[in-house]
Design a protein around this motif. Structure first.
Motif, PDB file in Angstrom:
ATOM      1  N   ILE A 154      75.136  -2.278  47.231  1.00 51.96           N
ATOM      2  CA  ILE A 154      75.597  -1.371  48.276  1.00 51.96           C
ATOM      3  C   ILE A 154      76.103  -0.090  47.606  1.00 51.96           C
ATOM      4  O   ILE A 154      76.131   0.017  46.385  1.00 51.96           O
ATOM      5  CB  ILE A 154      76.682  -2.011  49.163  1.00 51.96           C
ATOM      6  N   ALA A 155      76.515   0.868  48.400  1.00 52.64           N
ATOM      7  CA  ALA A 155      76.918   2.173  47.876  1.00 52.64           C
ATOM      8  C   ALA A 155      78.005   2.084  46.810  1.00 52.64           C
ATOM      9  O   ALA A 155      77.998   2.846  45.849  1.00 52.64           O
ATOM     10  CB  ALA A 155      77.375   3.076  49.019  1.00 52.64           C
ATOM     11  N   ASP A 156      78.935   1.162  46.963  1.00 53.76           N
ATOM     12  CA  ASP A 156      80.014   1.070  45.981  1.00 53.76           C
ATOM     13  C   ASP A 156      79.882  -0.134  45.037  1.00 53.76           C
ATOM     14  O   ASP A 156      80.869  -0.611  44.488  1.00 53.76           O
ATOM     15  CB  ASP A 156      81.373   1.077  46.677  1.00 53.76           C
ATOM     16  N   SER A 157      78.672  -0.582  44.815  1.00 53.95           N
ATOM     17  CA  SER A 157      78.446  -1.681  43.867  1.00 53.95           C
ATOM     18  C   SER A 157      78.842  -1.253  42.457  1.00 53.95           C
ATOM     19  O   SER A 157      78.700  -0.080  42.084  1.00 53.95           O
ATOM     20  CB  SER A 157      76.969  -2.094  43.853  1.00 53.95           C
ATOM     21  N   THR A 158      79.307  -2.218  41.699  1.00 52.98           N
ATOM     22  CA  THR A 158      79.662  -1.951  40.306  1.00 52.98           C
ATOM     23  C   THR A 158      78.395  -1.882  39.454  1.00 52.98           C
ATOM     24  O   THR A 158      77.319  -2.329  39.877  1.00 52.98           O
ATOM     25  CB  THR A 158      80.563  -3.063  39.753  1.00 52.98           C
ATOM     26  N   LYS A 159      78.530  -1.362  38.257  1.00 53.17           N
ATOM     27  CA  LYS A 159      77.400  -1.322  37.329  1.00 53.17           C
ATOM     28  C   LYS A 159      76.886  -2.730  37.053  1.00 53.17           C
ATOM     29  O   LYS A 159      75.688  -2.940  36.907  1.00 53.17           O
ATOM     30  CB  LYS A 159      77.804  -0.648  36.020  1.00 53.17           C
ATOM     31  N   GLU A 218      77.001  -5.360  39.127  1.00 50.22           N
ATOM     32  CA  GLU A 218      76.256  -5.839  40.299  1.00 50.22           C
ATOM     33  C   GLU A 218      74.859  -5.226  40.359  1.00 50.22           C
ATOM     34  O   GLU A 218      73.885  -5.915  40.681  1.00 50.22           O
ATOM     35  CB  GLU A 218      77.035  -5.534  41.580  1.00 50.22           C
TER      36      GLU A 218
END
Length: 72
Positions: free
Chosen positions: A44-49, A51
């Motif tokens: 999603i837009a705020d996924s971590t590196k 993820e």
């Protein structure tokens, strides 16, 4: 211009992302569009590196290249 025909995970939405990718690869596709799978959106837009890397690895393990993201 070269065109590539891929498949999204949407038709496999009840499966996990990994299982959907395996089914898409088995159908002969080389590219995948990432939608929600089994009630979870892999990226999603705020996924971590981490993820993002995990989703890429999952697709690559199935022999696929992510080429479209519908991640909200």
């Amino acid at each position: 211009m070269k065109h590539i025909i891929g498949c999204t995970t949407r038709p496999y939405g009840s499966l996990t992302f990994a299982e959907g990718c395996k089914q898409i690869a088995a159908a002969g596709y080389t590219h995948v569009g990432v939608f929600s799978s089994a009630g979870k959106t892999p990226v999603i837009a705020d996924s971590t590196k981490e993820e993002i890397a995990e989703a890429r690895k999952t697709a690559a393990d199935a022999g696929l290249t992510p080429s479209l993201l519908i991640g909200g």
